[in-house]
Motif scaffolding. Structure first.
Motif, PDB file in Angstrom:
ATOM      1  N   PHE A 500      -7.811   5.215   4.536  1.00 56.12           N
ATOM      2  CA  PHE A 500      -6.958   5.399   3.368  1.00 56.12           C
ATOM      3  C   PHE A 500      -6.044   4.192   3.190  1.00 56.12           C
ATOM      4  CE2 PHE A 500      -8.172   9.679   4.368  1.00 56.12           C
ATOM      5  CZ  PHE A 500      -8.164  10.376   3.161  1.00 56.12           C
ATOM      6  N   ASN A 501      -5.885   3.780   1.940  1.00 57.84           N
ATOM      7  CA  ASN A 501      -4.876   2.781   1.624  1.00 57.84           C
ATOM      8  C   ASN A 501      -3.507   3.429   1.799  1.00 57.84           C
ATOM      9  OD1 ASN A 501      -2.866   1.405  -0.237  1.00 57.84           O
ATOM     10  ND2 ASN A 501      -4.590  -0.006  -0.415  1.00 57.84           N
ATOM     11  N   SER A 502      -2.633   2.824   2.611  1.00 56.93           N
ATOM     12  CA  SER A 502      -1.372   3.473   2.958  1.00 56.93           C
ATOM     13  C   SER A 502      -0.379   3.501   1.797  1.00 56.93           C
ATOM     14  CB  SER A 502      -0.732   2.777   4.156  1.00 56.93           C
ATOM     15  OG  SER A 502      -0.325   1.460   3.809  1.00 56.93           O
ATOM     16  N   THR A 503      -0.634   2.685   0.769  1.00 60.26           N
ATOM     17  CA  THR A 503       0.268   2.659  -0.380  1.00 60.26           C
ATOM     18  C   THR A 503      -0.187   3.636  -1.460  1.00 60.26           C
ATOM     19  OG1 THR A 503       0.798   0.335   0.062  1.00 60.26           O
ATOM     20  CG2 THR A 503       1.348   1.200  -2.116  1.00 60.26           C
ATOM     21  N   THR A 504      -1.445   3.528  -1.849  1.00 58.89           N
ATOM     22  CA  THR A 504      -1.963   4.403  -2.904  1.00 58.89           C
ATOM     23  C   THR A 504      -2.474   5.732  -2.381  1.00 58.89           C
ATOM     24  OG1 THR A 504      -4.208   3.483  -2.738  1.00 58.89           O
ATOM     25  CG2 THR A 504      -2.632   2.348  -4.190  1.00 58.89           C
ATOM     26  N   LYS A 505      -2.718   5.818  -1.067  1.00 60.72           N
ATOM     27  CA  LYS A 505      -3.280   7.007  -0.398  1.00 60.72           C
ATOM     28  C   LYS A 505      -4.690   7.317  -0.887  1.00 60.72           C
ATOM     29  CE  LYS A 505       0.802   7.684   1.522  1.00 60.72           C
ATOM     30  NZ  LYS A 505       1.671   6.848   0.696  1.00 60.72           N
ATOM     31  N   MET A 506      -5.372   6.321  -1.418  1.00 56.86           N
ATOM     32  CA  MET A 506      -6.746   6.504  -1.874  1.00 56.86           C
ATOM     33  C   MET A 506      -7.707   6.219  -0.738  1.00 56.86           C
ATOM     34  SD  MET A 506      -6.438   7.458  -4.988  1.00 56.86           S
ATOM     35  CE  MET A 506      -8.120   7.273  -5.603  1.00 56.86           C
ATOM     36  N   CYS A 507      -8.758   7.027  -0.653  1.00 59.43           N
ATOM     37  CA  CYS A 507      -9.755   6.855   0.400  1.00 59.43           C
ATOM     38  C   CYS A 507     -10.674   5.696   0.055  1.00 59.43           C
ATOM     39  CB  CYS A 507     -10.560   8.142   0.578  1.00 59.43           C
ATOM     40  SG  CYS A 507     -11.821   8.047   1.854  1.00 59.43           S
TER      41      CYS A 507
END
Length: 508
Positions: A500-507
C-alpha cells in the motif's frame, strides 16, 4: 514430523550432537548416563515409546525401542540403574515400569507390576519419581502422599532363559513423611527427598532420617542435583551442621543445586549452609519479546512479571527485574536509539524504563488502559509512545518539558477499532519529517491518527481505509525506504502480502 533433540556441553553451552527421531509425538522426558558410562546410551520417552540411543554415534535410528501399552499412562520420569546401564525404571502418576535391555539382540523389554490401594490396604498416592536402591536389589518410588513404595527385584527361577523376565513386586509401603514427595534421588550413601513444602531430607539406606533442610522457605522442590566433585573437609575451619543421630556427628554432603516450582535455581554450599540464588526464570508463559536496535540484546517478558534482557551472542543474561504480583508483561518495545524500553502489562499499566538498568524513567507507571496492553511502540524521534489494548483503544504518551526537565506525560486515547488491533506503528512524513501514527485492526481498517493536532485528552483520526474485503489482516510493517515513495506491507489470512502507498493508502 520429527521432534529435534540435541545433547549440549554444559560448560560451553554448545550442542555436541543433534538428531531428529521420526516419531509423530513429542519427547516427554530424557536421561543420559553419567560419568561412569560417558559413551553409553541416552534414553528418552516420547509419549508412548521408550527409546535408547547411542548418542555419541551419528545415527538416525535408536539402538532399541519398545512401544508402551495405553494403560501404562504417560511415563514422565525415567532413570538408568547407575550400577547396570542395561536396567532402567520409569513411572507415570500411577504405573511403574522396569526395563531390561538385551544389548546383543537390541531388544528392550519391560515389566509392568501391579499396585493398587488394595495391595497394602492403604492409600498409596500418585508417583513422582523412582530410583534404584544403592545397596539392595530394590526400587523405590516416591508418592505425593509422602510415602515410598519399595519394589523387590526377584531373580528368575533357576530354569532362567533369555526369554524370561526379571520379576518385580511391591513388597512394602513406607510412610516417610506427611508432605508429598516431589523429588527422590541418591547421593553417596544417602537417599534424598524434596517435598511440596520446599524441605529437603536425607535418609540412610535403611530409610532412617539423618538430616534435613527446612529453614529456607522454598517453593515445592522440582530438582536436586549434587556436585560431581566429592566433598573435601577443610580441617577445623569446616562448619557443617550436626546430623540428627545421638552422637550428633557433622553432616557432610556434597554441595548441590535446588530447582523449585517457581522457576528459581539455588546453590547450597553445605559447609556453612549457605544458600545462594543463582537463576530466576519465568514460571508462566512468555508473551513479549523485542530486540535491541543495534546491540545483541533481547528483552523477554513473562506473564509472571519477570523481565529479562539477554545477550544472545554470549548466551547470558544482562539484567532482570521482577514486577509486583499481578503485573504480567504483555508487550515490550525498545526505542530507536536503544536507551528506552517500554512495557505494557496485563492489567493496563504502562512502564517506561531505562534499557540498561530497567529503572523507571517516569516517576510512576501510567494506568489509562482498562485492559491488557497488547502493543507498545516508540516514535522514530522517541518523543512519542503509543499503546493498544484489548478493548481496541489506542493511547498516546509524549515527552514534555516541566521545570526544565523532560518527563513523560499521558496525552490522549481513542477507541478507534471494533476488533482486535493487530499492528501499531509510527512513521514519518516524506515531505516534512513529521511523526505519523497508524494502526491496523481485524476489522479490516487501516487508521492514521492526527498526531500533530493531538492535545490533552483529544486524539482524532486523520483518515480510515479498508484493506480487505474478506480476508483478515494479520500484521503491518514499513517497506524498506529504497524508493521515493513510502509503502506499507500488509499480510492477511488469505496468505497474501499487499503493498500500500502510505500516503494515498491505495494498493499497488
Amino acid at each position: 514430523m520429527g521432534c529435534p533433540e540435541s545433547a549440549w556441553q554444559t560448560e560451553r553451552r554448545d550442542p555436541l550432537t543433534f538428531w531428529c527421531p521420526k516419531w509423530p509425538c513429542g519427547t516427554r522426558v530424557m536421561v543420559v548416563l553419567g560419568r561412569r558410562f560417558p559413551d553409553m546410551p541416552l534414553c528418552y520417552l516420547p509419549l508412548k515409546r521408550v527409546c535408547i540411543w547411542r548418542w555419541t554415534v551419528d545415527t538416525e535410528t535408536p539402538a532399541c525401542s519398545v512401544s508402551l501399552e495405553p494403560d501404562c499412562g504417560v511415563q514422565d520420569y525415567i532413570i538408568f540403574n547407575p550400577r547396570d546401564y542395561k536396567e532402567l525404571v520409569s513411572n507415570s502418576k500411577t504405573q511403574l515400569l522396569f526395563y531390561e535391555w538385551d544389548e546383543a539382540k537390541g531388544v528392550l523389554e519391560f515389566s509392568k507390576p501391579v499396585l493398587t490401594e488394595k495391595t497394602f490396604n492403604k492409600i498409596v498416592g500418585k508417583f513422582s519419581q523412582s530410583i534404584f536402591h544403592f545397596v539392595t536389589r530394590q526400587i523405590l518410588s516416591a508418592t505425593m502422599e509422602g510415602k515410598l513404595v519399595v519394589w523387590d527385584l526377584h531373580p528368575p527361577p533357576r530354569s532362567y532363559t533369555s526369554l524370561e523376565k526379571l520379576r518385580i513386586k511391591a513388597c512394602k509401603l513406607v510412610h516417610l513423611q506427611p508432605d508429598g514427595l516431589t523429588v527422590l534421588t541418591a547421593v553417596d550413601s544417602y537417599f534424598v527427598t524434596g517435598d511440596i513444602r520446599g524441605h529437603i531430607r536425607f535418609y540412610d539406606y535403611k530409610l532412617s532420617l539423618v538430616n534435613w533442610y527446612s529453614q529456607f522457605k522454598l517453593s515445592p522442590i522440582k530438582m536436586l542435583s549434587f556436585s560431581k566433585d566429592p566433598l573435601v573437609p577443610v580441617g577445623d575451619k569446616s562448619n557443617f551442621p550436626s546430623d540428627c543421630t545421638l552422637p550428633g556427628d557433622p553432616f557432610m554432603v556434597r554441595n548441590f543445586i535446588i530447582g523449585t516450582s517457581d522457576a528459581k535455581v539455588f546453590h547450597l554450599t553445605t559447609d556453612g549452609t549457605n544458600l545462594e540464588e543463582v537463576l530466576i526464570e519465568s514460571k508462566e508463559a512468555i508473551y513479549a519479546i523485542d530486540c535491541h536496535p543495534y546491540k545483541p540484546l533481547i528483552a523477554i517478558g513473562a506473564a509472571c512479571g519477570l523481565l529479562k534482557v539477554w545477550n544472545y551472542r554470549k548466551k547470558m543474561y544482562v539484567v532482570s527485574r521482577i514486577f509486583e504480583e499481578g503485573l504480567g508483561i504483555q508487550s515490550l518495545a525498545f526505542n530507536l536509539e536503544g536507551f528506552l524500553l517500554g512495557a505494557g502489562f496485563t492489567e493496563g499499566t504502562v512502564y517506561i524504563m531505562d534499557a540498561v538498568s530497567l529503572k523507571n524513567e517516569a516517576p510512576r507507571p501510567f494506568k489509562y488502559s482498562k485492559g491488557s496492553v497488547t502493543l507498545i511502540t516508540f516514535s522514530n524521534d522517541s518523543q512519542f509512545l503509543a499503546t493498544a489494548d484489548v478493548y481496541f483503544t489506542v493511547a498516546v504518551y509524549k515527552i514534555v518539558i516541566k521545570n526544565g526537565e523532560k518527563v513523560w506525560e499521558y496525552l490522549a486515547r481513542l477507541h478507534s477499532h471494533t476488533k482486535k488491533i493487530q499492528s501499531l506503528m509510527f512513521g514519518v512524513q516524506l515531505d516534512n519529517n513529521e511523526t505519523r501514527l497508524l494502526s491496523l485492526g481485524k476489522d479490516r481498517l487501516l487508521i492514521e491518527y492526527d498526531l500533530m493536532n493531538c492535545n490533552k485528552d483529544h486524539l482524532e483520526i486523520l483518515d480510515i481505509h479498508r484493506t480487505d474485503q474478506e480476508a483478515l489482516p494479520n500484521c503491518m510493517v514499513w517497506y524498506p525506504p529504497i524508493t521515493r515513495e513510502s509503502f506499507l506491507l500488509i499480510c492477511n489470512s488469505g496468505y497474501k502480502v499487499k503493498l500500500f502507498n502510505s500516503t494515498t493508502k491505495m494498493c499497488r
